[in-house]
Design an enzyme around this catalytic site. Sequence first.
Site, PDB file in Angstrom:
ATOM      1  N   MET A  23      -1.414  -3.912   2.932  1.00 43.82           N
ATOM      2  CA  MET A  23      -0.313  -4.748   3.409  1.00 43.82           C
ATOM      3  C   MET A  23      -0.062  -5.889   2.415  1.00 43.82           C
ATOM      4  SD  MET A  23      -0.404  -4.634   7.482  1.00 43.82           S
ATOM      5  CE  MET A  23      -1.647  -5.843   7.760  1.00 43.82           C
ATOM      6  N   LEU A  26      -2.940  -8.996  -2.220  1.00 42.20           N
ATOM      7  CA  LEU A  26      -4.106  -8.274  -2.735  1.00 42.20           C
ATOM      8  C   LEU A  26      -5.200  -9.222  -3.219  1.00 42.20           C
ATOM      9  CD1 LEU A  26      -2.511  -5.303  -4.752  1.00 42.20           C
ATOM     10  CD2 LEU A  26      -3.049  -5.468  -2.316  1.00 42.20           C
ATOM     11  N   HIS A  30      -9.211  -5.186  -2.053  1.00 38.12           N
ATOM     12  CA  HIS A  30      -8.250  -4.116  -2.347  1.00 38.12           C
ATOM     13  C   HIS A  30      -8.533  -3.532  -3.727  1.00 38.12           C
ATOM     14  CE1 HIS A  30      -5.769  -6.875   0.334  1.00 38.12           C
ATOM     15  NE2 HIS A  30      -5.702  -5.745   1.001  1.00 38.12           N
ATOM     16  N   GLN A  54       2.149  -2.375  13.726  1.00 39.48           N
ATOM     17  CA  GLN A  54       0.739  -2.572  14.090  1.00 39.48           C
ATOM     18  C   GLN A  54       0.400  -3.999  14.501  1.00 39.48           C
ATOM     19  OE1 GLN A  54      -0.696  -1.433  10.052  1.00 39.48           O
ATOM     20  NE2 GLN A  54      -2.183  -3.075  10.312  1.00 39.48           N
ATOM     21  N   VAL A 171     -16.188  -5.969   0.380  1.00 42.16           N
ATOM     22  CA  VAL A 171     -16.374  -6.934  -0.707  1.00 42.16           C
ATOM     23  C   VAL A 171     -16.388  -8.342  -0.096  1.00 42.16           C
ATOM     24  CG1 VAL A 171     -15.434  -7.843  -2.866  1.00 42.16           C
ATOM     25  CG2 VAL A 171     -15.195  -5.408  -2.328  1.00 42.16           C
TER      26      VAL A 171
HETATM   27  P1  AMP Z   1      -4.994  -4.605   4.392  1.00 41.87           P
HETATM   28  O1  AMP Z   1      -4.074  -4.966   3.275  1.00 41.87           O
HETATM   29  O2  AMP Z   1      -5.712  -5.766   4.969  1.00 41.87           O
HETATM   30  O3  AMP Z   1      -4.348  -3.704   5.417  1.00 41.87           O
HETATM   31  O4  AMP Z   1      -6.146  -3.744   3.739  1.00 41.87           O
HETATM   32  C1  AMP Z   1      -5.854  -2.597   2.974  1.00 41.87           C
HETATM   33  C2  AMP Z   1      -7.131  -1.845   2.712  1.00 41.87           C
HETATM   34  O5  AMP Z   1      -8.047  -2.697   2.010  1.00 41.87           O
HETATM   35  C3  AMP Z   1      -7.833  -1.428   4.007  1.00 41.87           C
HETATM   36  O6  AMP Z   1      -8.384  -0.126   3.820  1.00 41.87           O
HETATM   37  C4  AMP Z   1      -8.902  -2.472   4.147  1.00 41.87           C
HETATM   38  O7  AMP Z   1     -10.026  -2.027   4.880  1.00 41.87           O
HETATM   39  C5  AMP Z   1      -9.275  -2.720   2.699  1.00 41.87           C
HETATM   40  N1  AMP Z   1      -9.932  -4.037   2.554  1.00 41.87           N
HETATM   41  C6  AMP Z   1      -9.453  -5.242   2.961  1.00 41.87           C
HETATM   42  N2  AMP Z   1     -10.363  -6.217   2.714  1.00 41.87           N
HETATM   43  C7  AMP Z   1     -11.444  -5.607   2.160  1.00 41.87           C
HETATM   44  C8  AMP Z   1     -12.717  -6.067   1.695  1.00 41.87           C
HETATM   45  N3  AMP Z   1     -13.062  -7.341   1.757  1.00 41.87           N
HETATM   46  N4  AMP Z   1     -13.569  -5.140   1.192  1.00 41.87           N
HETATM   47  C9  AMP Z   1     -13.237  -3.835   1.136  1.00 41.87           C
HETATM   48  N5  AMP Z   1     -12.051  -3.342   1.539  1.00 41.87           N
HETATM   49  C10 AMP Z   1     -11.161  -4.204   2.058  1.00 41.87           C
END
Ligand code: AMP
Length: 278
Positions: A23, A26, A30, A54, A171
Amino acid sequence: MKVLESLKENNLSSENLSFVPTMGALHKGHAALVQEAKMKNEKVIVSIFVNPAQFNDKEDFLKYPKTIERDIEIASSVGADYVYIPSVEEIYPNGYESKLILQIPSLMKNLCARTRPGHFEGVMLVISRLFHLVQPKKAYFGKKDYQQYLIISEFTKSLGFPVEVIGVETVRNENGLALSSRNERLTQSGLEDATLIYRSMKIAEELFHKNKSTKVKKLQSAITEILLSSNKIKIDYVEILDPKTLDELSSIENDFFIGIAAFIEGVRLIDNYTVRYA
Ligand code: AMP
């Protein structure tokens, strides 16, 4: 790296693509998903789409951070081959208020499924559209959103999408705080208090390793107490579950999953940690 606003004319289906749906806003979490795929020499497409379907809280949707220029730079710097930034019309040609609802009841009893009604229905809707448009061979998801990762894995198999779903470890920053786009909305002191989330789970782990007969309720209340030592934190849930099924546990006889959601300065953060039994 190419930036694509539509996949209708850019037919990439003949390419062997690895997909990282996001989303935006970044960060290194990500980036780790992209890097994991690039390490295996895969061609990577990152999507950036703040999925209105969502969000059960309109304000959360409106306040979701948007940093597109920086996102494109970050994606490019970690080796993404494409960034896909679709419009709402491309993802939902028939709107998203339709009656189409996907649910996996067994994985949607607890955690965010319970406290964010409609959230995972919206996640499955957007991922099914994105899988149709991108047609990836593999898709990477962060285990920071562990329930989402399990639901997407199950949904991909159940609907027969020819996509391999891969989970990537969370992370964290140097204080253990899980990186999140929502962290950008916190003040410095909010960020400091947010580190209690990870700390509380590590302390529960220590407690358990000191005494393996520690009860689920006792671990939950120890975590709650640590979180509430900050008057900035409002707990949404603290749950201790089976890591594979996300079912509740009456006693601990194996590895166990701790899931936390909490509001800090009005921002909802989630994190989780699996404690090894041995
Ligand atoms: P989002 O933009 O928050 O929807 O996240 C996109 C993808 O990045 C999803 O698969 C999240 O689980 C992953 N993600 C977000 N934050 C982290 C993090 N700190 N460590 C690993 N993956 C992450």
